[in-house]
Motif scaffolding. Structure first.
Motif, PDB file in Angstrom:
ATOM      1  N   PHE A 177       0.825  -1.120   0.052  1.00 12.33           N
ATOM      2  CA  PHE A 177      -0.039   0.021  -0.125  1.00 12.33           C
ATOM      3  C   PHE A 177       0.699   1.218  -0.046  1.00 12.33           C
ATOM      4  O   PHE A 177       1.916   1.388   0.834  1.00 12.33           O
ATOM      5  N   ILE A 178       0.660   2.074  -1.046  1.00 15.41           N
ATOM      6  CA  ILE A 178       1.521   3.355  -1.382  1.00 15.41           C
ATOM      7  C   ILE A 178       0.479   4.560  -0.879  1.00 15.41           C
ATOM      8  O   ILE A 178      -0.457   4.568  -2.021  1.00 15.41           O
TER       9      ILE A 178
ATOM     10  N   VAL B 146      -1.317  -2.157  -4.307  1.00 17.20           N
ATOM     11  CA  VAL B 146      -0.734  -2.897  -5.364  1.00 17.20           C
ATOM     12  C   VAL B 146      -0.671  -4.112  -4.997  1.00 17.20           C
ATOM     13  O   VAL B 146      -0.040  -4.664  -3.867  1.00 17.20           O
ATOM     14  N   GLN B 147      -1.225  -5.186  -6.075  1.00 15.25           N
ATOM     15  CA  GLN B 147      -0.937  -6.616  -5.768  1.00 15.25           C
ATOM     16  C   GLN B 147      -0.288  -7.208  -6.937  1.00 15.25           C
ATOM     17  O   GLN B 147      -0.807  -7.084  -7.973  1.00 15.25           O
TER      18      GLN B 147
ATOM     19  N   LYS C   6       8.072  -5.058  -7.654  1.00 17.59           N
ATOM     20  CA  LYS C   6       8.682  -3.871  -7.512  1.00 17.59           C
ATOM     21  C   LYS C   6       8.405  -2.913  -8.775  1.00 17.59           C
ATOM     22  O   LYS C   6       8.246  -1.642  -8.455  1.00 17.59           O
ATOM     23  N   GLU C   7       8.274  -3.588  -9.733  1.00 12.32           N
ATOM     24  CA  GLU C   7       7.841  -2.571 -10.962  1.00 12.32           C
ATOM     25  C   GLU C   7       6.489  -2.220 -10.982  1.00 12.32           C
ATOM     26  O   GLU C   7       6.348  -0.622 -11.377  1.00 12.32           O
ATOM     27  N   ALA C   8       5.562  -2.918 -10.501  1.00  9.87           N
ATOM     28  CA  ALA C   8       4.088  -2.177 -10.296  1.00  9.87           C
ATOM     29  C   ALA C   8       4.353  -1.148  -9.316  1.00  9.87           C
ATOM     30  O   ALA C   8       3.519  -0.165  -9.450  1.00  9.87           O
ATOM     31  N   GLY C   9       4.820  -1.307  -8.343  1.00 10.47           N
ATOM     32  CA  GLY C   9       5.176  -0.177  -7.281  1.00 10.47           C
ATOM     33  C   GLY C   9       5.864   1.008  -7.790  1.00 10.47           C
ATOM     34  O   GLY C   9       5.402   2.184  -7.620  1.00 10.47           O
TER      35      GLY C   9
ATOM     36  N   GLU D 147      13.402   1.917  -2.557  1.00 10.22           N
ATOM     37  CA  GLU D 147      13.713   1.313  -4.111  1.00 10.22           C
ATOM     38  C   GLU D 147      12.309   1.362  -5.008  1.00 10.22           C
ATOM     39  O   GLU D 147      12.464   1.448  -6.318  1.00 10.22           O
ATOM     40  N   LEU D 148      11.294   2.233  -4.630  1.00  2.31           N
ATOM     41  CA  LEU D 148      10.315   2.360  -5.413  1.00  2.31           C
ATOM     42  C   LEU D 148      10.414   3.881  -5.854  1.00  2.31           C
ATOM     43  O   LEU D 148       9.494   4.252  -6.591  1.00  2.31           O
TER      44      LEU D 148
END
Lengths: 127, 498
Positions: B323-324, B385-386, B393-396, B495-496
């Protein structure tokens, strides 16, 4: 008049001031004469429990009450082995002799009756 | 301004979503007319999880709903509402506890009180004891009778006045028509709901809600999305709103805690009654009667919310979840809702990828949901994001860059579409009964005006500058990053790009 476990005139007596005045000393004499207090019992320890209603009511006692009940039973069993009452300082006092189980039994009887009522209801709907 | 632009049909619809709030003996009452065939009644209590003194008490109180009260046992409540054709439910939010009853609007000509002879063989007794009854304002009453004879029969009947009269002859002469049949059911259900508030017994042997509480907790624990949101609240707000909706896995609450909490929150100033499909005057009257002897003291206080933000991760089962998000302090604003709508990657047309920048850049197997949680004095907005571990990592990163892009400015076209989506979401939420009650609940305690029109017109005021200002402020605050899943391999916030 019909109590939770058997026919009882107690409510009748308790509701009438005159009757209470005359019957209470008699009742106290009878409780002493029954000598259950000399074995450390409370009255509700002696209620017949071999029926589903009282079993359900027993399930509603607090853990402390359940433990104390079992203790009193064990102590009285020992007294029975010795064929003698327990020492006088351990006798149940009239103040301690509270009906801790009967209210639960009354509630269970009421709830059973309510369930029967709802199960046998006939709803008459017009049209 | 808004009224002048709507068509005739929209006026009717807008009028239906307008609720007048009346204060009756300290309790706020709102009645909404939405033209549905069913009525509903919801009692909102400011007893959400943010007010709970101990972890899990609010959840326990919600599970205790509709158990024994002074007037009815738990069995009586369920059977009676069954017989009258209603559905009872209780739900817990972070701010409110809602007790609801839904029932048919006009189940008129309900039942008729019949003499025992008419019912046929077996009903021998002449003595009918009225056991429970309700008296309506017009003097007619509905009661449940029991026969003392061989056969137990209960009649739900209508009779004229004197509710506990065992004289059957009077019942035979009774009038059987009610002037306004829909009021009959609302009487019953107002009684059922309010008797829990005013006279719940909290009997010790009914503390078998403990399994219900642990079921709730277990169901939540198995869902990583719920875990992520709960942890996000804990990190973002630290107290008050941070309290979880669910009890902890090994709760240390007892019956006394629940009773104390109930005594604290069930006071008149803390309660609002929302009815749909019930007349305002009748509802006010019923509520007055029900709460005549209720306690009246100021309810529980919750310190004003502060947003902190931070990062955390926990072990979880199921898909890897992150969750961001960011929180704002203050009343919810249309700009933040528009931001949530802008970030929302779900397509408007099924089976298409959608036009959102996130949707275009997402790797296979990843899913992103936009999260917007407004409360009375704070909001939490973000993306859930799931994805499988490798793709998370990419999706985030895609989600974070979309968030940053919103702050740096978006085109007029994108803004217009975001505003339209946010407006539609707000309006369509008010279509369903639950949405109406939630919308009213958000405003009823603060005393602000309740109307759909005012909510929608707030979106009209969102323009490019207001939007980018709000988004920039949001992005400046410390973000909340929560990861649920395999904690060794889940990405970290830096990292995101957060």
């Amino acid at each position: 008049m019909f109590g939770p476990l058997s026919i009882s005139l107690a409510p009748l007596v308790q509701n009438s001031k005159a009757l209470s005045k005359w019957v209470t000393p008699l009742a106290n004499w009878y409780a002493d004469a029954a000598r259950y207090r000399q074995y450390g019992f409370k009255y509700d320890d002696l209620v017949m429990e071999e029926n589903p209603t009282v079993q359900r009511a027993l399930g509603r006692l607090t853990p402390r009450e359940t433990y104390d009940r079992a203790f009193r039973m064990k102590r009285a069993s020992q007294a029975s082995v010795l064929h003698a009452p327990i020492p006088k300082d351990q006798w149940t006092t009239p103040a301690e002799d509270v009906r801790y189980l009967t209210p639960h039994i009354a509630n269970v009887v009421e709830e059973n009756a309510e369930r029967v009522k709802w199960d046998t209801v006939i709803v008459v709907k017009k049209n | 301004m808004f009224a002048a632009r709507v068509s005739a049909r929209n006026v009717q619809r807008a009028a239906r979503s307008f609720a007048t709030v009346v204060e009756s003996s300290g309790v706020k009452v709102a009645a909404v007319e939405n033209g549905a065939p069913t009525s509903s009644l919801t009692v909102l209590v400011k007893a959400g999880s943010r007010y709970e003194p101990k972890e899990g008490v609010a959840n326990a109180l919600k599970n205790f709903a509709f158990k024994s009260t002074a007037k009815r046992t738990a069995l009586g409540t369920v059977r009676e509402s069954d017989l009258y054709g209603g559905v009872l439910s209780s739900s817990l939010g972070r701010e409110h506890l809602a007790l609801s009853a839904e029932f048919l609007k006009g189940d008129d000509r309900l039942r008729e009180c019949r003499a025992p002879q008419e019912l046929g063989a077996g009903c021998q007794s002449d003595v009918w004891i009225a056991e429970s009854s309700f008296t309506l304002s017009d003097g007619s009453c509905i009661s449940i009778h029991r026969s003392m004879g061989a056969r137990q029969v209960a009649l739900i009947g209508l009779g004229a006045s004197s509710q506990n009269d065992g004289d059957l002859r009077k019942w035979r002469r009774a009038t059987l028509r009610l002037p306004n049949p829909r009021l009959l059911l609302s009487d019953v259900f107002v009684d059922i709901l309010t008797s829990f508030i005013t006279s719940a017994k909290f009997t010790r042997h009914e503390f078998y809600v403990a399994p219900l509480i642990s079921n709730d907790t277990a169901a939540a624990a198995a869902n990583p999305a719920i875990q992520a949101i709960e942890l996000a609240h804990a990190i973002a707000f630290r107290q008050g709103l941070a309290s979880s909706l669910y009890a902890p896995a090994h709760p240390s609450i007892g019956l006394k805690d629940i009773q104390d909490y109930a005594a604290k929150v069930f006071t008149k100033e803390n309660i609002a009654v929302v009815g749909t499909g019930i007349e305002q005057s009748k509802l006010t009257e019923l509520v007055n009667k029900a709460f005549a002897n209720a306690a009246s003291s100021s309810g529980p206080t919750s310190s004003s919310t502060r947003y902190f933000g931070g990062e955390n991760r926990i072990e979880g089962t199921g898909p890897q979840t992150a969750f961001i998000g960011i929180g704002t302090m203050g009343a919810p604003s249309a700009e933040v809702a528009t931001l949530a709508a802008y970030l929302n990657p779900s397509p408007s047309v099924k089976w298409s990828k959608g036009t959102s920048p996130i949707a275009a850049a997402l790797p296979e197997g990843a899913s992103v949901q936009s999260v917007y949680l407004p409360y009375s004095d704070a909001s939490l907005v973000g993306l859930l994001v799931q994805a499988p571990t490798a793709a998370l990592k990419e999706a985030g990163s895609v989600a974070v860059s979309a968030l940053k892009k919103a702050a740096s400015g978006i085109s007029q076209e994108e803004l217009a579409s975001a505003v339209a989506r946010a407006k539609f979401a707000a309006a369509s939420a008010a279509d369903a009964r639950a949405g109406v009650v939630e919308a009213i609940g958000a405003k009823i305690f603060s005393g602000s005006e309740i109307s759909l029109a005012s909510t929608l017109s707030a979106f009209d005021a969102v323009d490019a500058s207001a939007f980018s200002k709000a988004a920039a402020e949001l992005v400046k605050a410390k973000p909340t990053y929560v990861a649920v899943g395999d904690i060794v391999s889940l990405p970290y916030a830096d990292e995101l790009g957060l």
